[in-house]
Design a protein around this motif. Sequence first.
Motif, mmCIF file in Angstrom:
data_model
loop_
_atom_site.group_PDB
_atom_site.id
_atom_site.type_symbol
_atom_site.label_atom_id
_atom_site.label_comp_id
_atom_site.label_asym_id
_atom_site.label_seq_id
_atom_site.Cartn_x
_atom_site.Cartn_y
_atom_site.Cartn_z
ATOM 1 N N MET A 1 -99.228 -29.725 19.652
ATOM 2 C CA MET A 1 -98.767 -29.198 18.387
ATOM 3 C C MET A 1 -98.079 -30.307 17.598
ATOM 4 O O MET A 1 -97.233 -31.006 18.116
ATOM 5 C CB MET A 1 -97.818 -28.036 18.651
ATOM 6 C CG MET A 1 -97.602 -27.157 17.474
ATOM 7 S SD MET A 1 -96.504 -25.797 17.903
ATOM 8 C CE MET A 1 -97.554 -24.448 17.524
ATOM 9 N N LYS A 2 -98.428 -30.452 16.343
ATOM 10 C CA LYS A 2 -97.871 -31.482 15.478
ATOM 11 C C LYS A 2 -96.536 -31.061 14.884
ATOM 12 O O LYS A 2 -96.291 -29.893 14.673
ATOM 13 C CB LYS A 2 -98.848 -31.731 14.318
ATOM 14 C CG LYS A 2 -99.551 -33.037 14.396
ATOM 15 C CD LYS A 2 -100.638 -33.172 13.379
ATOM 16 C CE LYS A 2 -100.170 -32.981 11.966
ATOM 17 N NZ LYS A 2 -101.164 -33.361 10.980
ATOM 18 N N ASN A 3 -95.700 -32.051 14.611
ATOM 19 C CA ASN A 3 -94.475 -31.777 13.871
ATOM 20 C C ASN A 3 -94.823 -31.546 12.407
ATOM 21 O O ASN A 3 -95.568 -32.319 11.812
ATOM 22 C CB ASN A 3 -93.497 -32.938 13.976
ATOM 23 C CG ASN A 3 -92.843 -33.013 15.328
ATOM 24 O OD1 ASN A 3 -92.948 -32.101 16.119
ATOM 25 N ND2 ASN A 3 -92.172 -34.100 15.598
ATOM 26 N N THR A 9 -93.996 -20.296 12.937
ATOM 27 C CA THR A 9 -93.757 -19.043 13.654
ATOM 28 C C THR A 9 -92.821 -18.143 12.849
ATOM 29 O O THR A 9 -92.101 -18.599 11.957
ATOM 30 C CB THR A 9 -93.124 -19.329 15.026
ATOM 31 O OG1 THR A 9 -91.845 -19.927 14.832
ATOM 32 C CG2 THR A 9 -94.004 -20.254 15.856
ATOM 33 N N SER A 10 -92.814 -16.872 13.194
ATOM 34 C CA SER A 10 -91.961 -15.928 12.460
ATOM 35 C C SER A 10 -90.477 -16.212 12.704
ATOM 36 O O SER A 10 -89.663 -16.106 11.786
ATOM 37 C CB SER A 10 -92.306 -14.488 12.841
ATOM 38 O OG SER A 10 -92.033 -14.250 14.200
ATOM 39 N N LYS A 11 -90.118 -16.578 13.940
ATOM 40 C CA LYS A 11 -88.706 -16.901 14.212
ATOM 41 C C LYS A 11 -88.281 -18.151 13.449
ATOM 42 O O LYS A 11 -87.159 -18.238 12.960
ATOM 43 C CB LYS A 11 -88.495 -17.087 15.708
ATOM 44 C CG LYS A 11 -88.547 -15.805 16.503
ATOM 45 C CD LYS A 11 -88.266 -16.074 17.967
ATOM 46 C CE LYS A 11 -88.358 -14.811 18.764
ATOM 47 N NZ LYS A 11 -89.660 -14.603 19.372
ATOM 48 N N GLY A 12 -89.159 -19.115 13.344
ATOM 49 C CA GLY A 12 -88.858 -20.313 12.573
ATOM 50 C C GLY A 12 -88.680 -19.999 11.099
ATOM 51 O O GLY A 12 -87.791 -20.539 10.436
ATOM 52 N N LYS A 13 -89.520 -19.108 10.577
ATOM 53 C CA LYS A 13 -89.391 -18.707 9.169
ATOM 54 C C LYS A 13 -88.098 -17.941 8.943
ATOM 55 O O LYS A 13 -87.440 -18.097 7.922
ATOM 56 C CB LYS A 13 -90.601 -17.882 8.753
ATOM 57 C CG LYS A 13 -91.867 -18.709 8.682
ATOM 58 C CD LYS A 13 -93.079 -17.869 8.357
ATOM 59 C CE LYS A 13 -94.333 -18.730 8.384
ATOM 60 N NZ LYS A 13 -95.537 -17.972 8.169
ATOM 61 N N LEU A 67 -79.306 -19.935 15.854
ATOM 62 C CA LEU A 67 -79.759 -19.173 17.025
ATOM 63 C C LEU A 67 -81.237 -18.817 16.923
ATOM 64 O O LEU A 67 -81.969 -18.917 17.920
ATOM 65 C CB LEU A 67 -78.909 -17.918 17.197
ATOM 66 C CG LEU A 67 -77.442 -18.155 17.539
ATOM 67 C CD1 LEU A 67 -76.681 -16.841 17.608
ATOM 68 C CD2 LEU A 67 -77.311 -18.918 18.844
ATOM 69 N N MET A 68 -81.683 -18.419 15.745
ATOM 70 C CA MET A 68 -83.112 -18.122 15.563
ATOM 71 C C MET A 68 -83.941 -19.397 15.728
ATOM 72 O O MET A 68 -85.052 -19.355 16.268
ATOM 73 C CB MET A 68 -83.368 -17.498 14.195
ATOM 74 C CG MET A 68 -82.884 -16.076 14.070
ATOM 75 S SD MET A 68 -83.636 -14.946 15.250
ATOM 76 C CE MET A 68 -85.288 -14.866 14.627
ATOM 77 N N GLY A 69 -83.415 -20.524 15.286
ATOM 78 C CA GLY A 69 -84.109 -21.793 15.470
ATOM 79 C C GLY A 69 -84.244 -22.152 16.938
ATOM 80 O O GLY A 69 -85.297 -22.616 17.379
ATOM 81 N N ILE A 70 -83.179 -21.940 17.701
ATOM 82 C CA ILE A 70 -83.233 -22.210 19.141
ATOM 83 C C ILE A 70 -84.266 -21.312 19.802
ATOM 84 O O ILE A 70 -85.064 -21.762 20.639
ATOM 85 C CB ILE A 70 -81.839 -22.036 19.773
ATOM 86 C CG1 ILE A 70 -80.907 -23.144 19.297
ATOM 87 C CG2 ILE A 70 -81.922 -22.025 21.293
ATOM 88 C CD1 ILE A 70 -79.452 -22.937 19.666
ATOM 89 N N ILE A 81 -89.741 -29.645 11.466
ATOM 90 C CA ILE A 81 -88.622 -30.548 11.216
ATOM 91 C C ILE A 81 -87.427 -29.781 10.651
ATOM 92 O O ILE A 81 -86.284 -30.027 11.039
ATOM 93 C CB ILE A 81 -89.061 -31.682 10.265
ATOM 94 C CG1 ILE A 81 -90.117 -32.541 10.963
ATOM 95 C CG2 ILE A 81 -87.880 -32.525 9.834
ATOM 96 C CD1 ILE A 81 -90.793 -33.541 10.070
ATOM 97 N N LEU A 82 -87.679 -28.814 9.762
ATOM 98 C CA LEU A 82 -86.578 -28.023 9.197
ATOM 99 C C LEU A 82 -85.821 -27.255 10.266
ATOM 100 O O LEU A 82 -84.589 -27.191 10.245
ATOM 101 C CB LEU A 82 -87.110 -27.051 8.143
ATOM 102 C CG LEU A 82 -87.332 -27.602 6.753
ATOM 103 C CD1 LEU A 82 -87.888 -26.520 5.846
ATOM 104 C CD2 LEU A 82 -86.069 -28.162 6.188
#
Length: 110
Positions: A1-3, A9-13, A67-70, A81-82
């Motif tokens: 998977m590329k950076n 993903t939905s959690k990332g969004k 926390l969602m990012g983790i 990256i964000l």
Amino acid sequence: MKNRLLPQTSKGKWSVSLFAAFLVLGIAANRISSAIGNSIEYPNPINSPLLGSVIYLAFTAAILASLMGILAVKKDQERSILVFLLIPIGLFFLVAIVGFMIANLIGPPD
């Protein structure tokens, strides 16, 4: 998977959206503080209900974004990256809140 810059993903969004809410609430807190003349030394919901609530909501949004990012990185293998940038920012606010709580329990120095 590329950076990538933006999350896939939905959690990332959710993480990026919560951080955007943090930025909006931070700007709102700045505007509210300017409107009341910056006369409150330590804003909290008791002595300044609107300003204190907006500041605490902003802190909460930053912490939840982290926390969602983790969760996005751990469970969904998010490589945005964000999301990687948001995680330490939210953790900083979590440490700050814990520090404020400890300082409140200890009290001012004699």
